[in-house]
Design an enzyme around this catalytic site. Structure first.
Site, PDB file in Angstrom:
ATOM      1  N   SER A 172       0.901  -1.206  -0.066  1.00 32.57           N
ATOM      2  CA  SER A 172       0.069   0.126  -0.130  1.00 32.57           C
ATOM      3  C   SER A 172       0.862   1.200   0.008  1.00 32.57           C
ATOM      4  O   SER A 172       0.331   2.427  -0.126  1.00 32.57           O
ATOM      5  CB  SER A 172      -0.882   0.021   1.342  1.00 32.57           C
ATOM      6  OG  SER A 172      -2.181  -0.687   0.878  1.00 32.57           O
ATOM      7  N   LYS A 175       0.205   3.788  -2.729  1.00 33.49           N
ATOM      8  CA  LYS A 175      -0.765   4.884  -2.936  1.00 33.49           C
ATOM      9  C   LYS A 175      -0.172   6.343  -2.652  1.00 33.49           C
ATOM     10  O   LYS A 175      -0.749   7.227  -2.934  1.00 33.49           O
ATOM     11  CB  LYS A 175      -1.716   4.853  -1.654  1.00 33.49           C
ATOM     12  CG  LYS A 175      -2.593   3.390  -1.660  1.00 33.49           C
ATOM     13  CD  LYS A 175      -3.520   3.413  -0.413  1.00 33.49           C
ATOM     14  CE  LYS A 175      -4.551   2.375  -0.642  1.00 33.49           C
ATOM     15  NZ  LYS A 175      -3.951   0.928  -0.493  1.00 33.49           N
ATOM     16  N   SER A 349      -5.825   4.069   4.273  1.00 34.21           N
ATOM     17  CA  SER A 349      -5.397   2.899   2.997  1.00 34.21           C
ATOM     18  C   SER A 349      -6.539   2.588   2.393  1.00 34.21           C
ATOM     19  O   SER A 349      -6.537   1.348   2.206  1.00 34.21           O
ATOM     20  CB  SER A 349      -4.532   1.805   3.856  1.00 34.21           C
ATOM     21  OG  SER A 349      -3.827   1.346   2.850  1.00 34.21           O
TER      22      SER A 349
END
Length: 511
Positions: A172, A175, A349
């Site tokens: 993640s 991102k 997230s």
């Protein structure tokens, strides 16, 4: 010292956009302890009293500033500041903000610029960092592949590198790249619009998806665009035309390609479609894993038809259909500014938001709104910004695809760029990062004795897949410097231990 850390954490949360419930918790703790400290002044010796008075007065000033920000309100759902947040924070910190968001909408946090100035004091060297980080990053719990980098944000100088150019699975932390790409391509004030249109000389209403992943059907919207408000306005517009019986179709033509992520059906992500409400969640959750509807667009249209019915407008559902260029807009609702959407994505997230932003980046730069188009657009936008993309591969916007590859060098470059005075449009890449011990995916971390030094001072995006553990963000050191760091590791099957090892490394930077 515990109460000092609580106040420092609360202050940083206020400066960089932390959530109100956590600020309140820290302030309450500080208030109690400060009270005891003030009482103690009355009984200590003059010499000790003078020293303690200076310490307590300083901390009390910080607490008052935090209380001023906290009390300024009002606050939206989930503790996010709304219209008065900017003015309160500016009064307490001197931060400037020029968002121009509409009243009642979630606002991005104050600019990070005020936090980034005046940090050119000496004290952090590559040699000192190597002595600290090398042993910590050699922890066997981290697996057999790892990459790391640390950069001084104020100077852009790299202070530490360990296989920093190795392309590793970022999970993640992808991102961060998605956020930078979207903000640079679309601008922080960009809004996502969901609308209804009426085809001329017909009773055909089309609900047109505008790719807003934050659209909600809940009564309390928290400042996000509301399906109920859209139904209210649409019904009113239809009644002005003396229409109380219509057909309802929905348009998802904004995106292309498959709607399902390569990982398949997964509770971490709904089908990716430009029309969805509450991210297709079938419960009351607002973040994290949840069971999702298999047809987000159809479900949104069904709920919209029911809402029209409450206004006396009967809507016969006709499925998917593309609105024509002749159709006239009946009503529309808009998301908050993109900067606020980015903050929400990073703090929680949020995979649904990440995939939507990748597609919008593609559409804004002439690409296709698909998984492939979004991934290509994010990579191209990052490269356009002059950042080191060697070793990087993008296959989605969320980091759920294990084929994604990023380097520690690229991640720290992205963070340093977001902290640069030359790119204020990227500031929410920093303000949206979870705060250690306070918000988002770091709210329940940094509680151990070997990591608590990072509480409130570490802000980082987490990343976790099976065998993959990553952490990338910023930290304020004891000497007052702002550092950007990135730790990527692979092939560890002990996730809790690996996470703790990464947290220790970030906490040591703070100390």
């Amino acid at each position: 010292m515990a109460w000092t850390r609580a106040v420092v954490g609360a202050r940083l949360a206020g400066l960089l956009g932390g959530a109100r419930p956590h600020v309140s918790r820290a302030v309450r703790g500080a208030r109690v302890r400060l009270g005891g400290g003030v009482r103690a002044l009355r009984t200590r010796s003059p010499r000790a009293g003078t020293a303690r008075f200076a310490l307590v007065a300083s901390a009390l000033g910080v607490a008052v500033a935090v209380l001023a920000v906290t009390a300024a309100g009002p606050w939206g759902a989930g503790g996010r500041r709304v219209a008065e947040r900017e003015r309160a924070a500016a009064a307490a910190t001197g931060a400037a903000h020029g968002s121009g968001s509409r009243a009642g909408a979630p606002r991005p946090a104050p600019s990070a610029a005020a936090v980034l100035t005046g940090l050119d004091r000496p004290g952090v060297t590559g040699e000192s960092l190597a002595g600290i980080l090398d042993p910590l990053l050699s922890d066997p719990s981290l697996g057999d592949r790892r990459g790391a980098a640390v950069v001084d944000v104020s100077t852009g100088r790299r202070l530490y590198a360990k296989d920093a150019d190795a392309g590793l699975t970022p999970a993640s932390t992808t991102k961060i790249a998605t956020a930078v790409a979207a903000l640079s391509a679309l601008g922080p004030e960009h809004r996502l619009t969901t609308r209804t249109v009426l085809e001329p000389r017909t009773r055909k209403v089309v609900l047109v998806g505008g790719g807003d992943p934050t659209l909600t059907a809940r009564k309390k919207t928290g400042g996000w665009a509301g399906l109920r408000a859209l139904a209210d306005s649409t019904a009113a517009a239809l009644k002005k035309r003396h229409l109380t019986s219509v057909t309802l179709a929905y348009d998802t033509s904004l995106y292309a390609g498959t709607t399902r992520h390569p990982i398949g059906v997964n509770e971490n992500l709904a089908e990716v479609t430009p029309l969805t409400v509450d991210e297709g969640r079938l419960d009351d959750s607002g973040s994290g894993p949840a069971t999702r509807t298999p047809d987000p667009a159809g479900d949104a249209a069904h709920r919209f038809a029911a809402l029209l019915g409450t206004h006396g407008v009967k809507a016969a559902e006709k499925g998917s259909a593309r609105a024509t260029g002749r159709a006239r807009t009946l009503a529309s609702v808009q998301s908050p500014p993109l900067s606020a959407v980015v903050e929400r994505m990073l703090t929680n997230s949020d995979n649904d938001i990440a995939e939507a932003l990748a597609r919008h980046t593609a559409l804004a730069t002439g690409g296709e709104g698909s998984f492939e188009g979004g991934a290509a657009a994010v990579g191209a936008q990052v490269k356009k910004l002059g950042l080191p993309v060697g070793g990087a591969e993008f296959h989605d916007g969320s980091g759920l695809d294990r084929r994604d590859k990023l380097t520690a060098r690229l991640l720290t470059s992205l963070l340093a760029l977001a902290g640069s005075a030359d790119h204020p449009e990227l500031r929410t890449v920093l303000t949206g990062l979870p705060i250690a011990g306070f918000t988002g995916t770091l709210s329940d971390r940094y509680e151990g004795t070997d990591t608590h030094a990072g509480t409130g001072l570490v802000r980082a995006k987490t990343g976790s897949l099976t065998g993959v553990n990553t952490l990338a963000g910023t930290v304020v050191t004891a000497g007052g410097r702002l550092l950007a760091f990135a730790f990527l590791t692979e092939n560890s099957m002990d996730q809790p231990t690996a996470r703790a090892a990464l947290d220790r490394a970030a906490a040591r930077l703070a100390g």
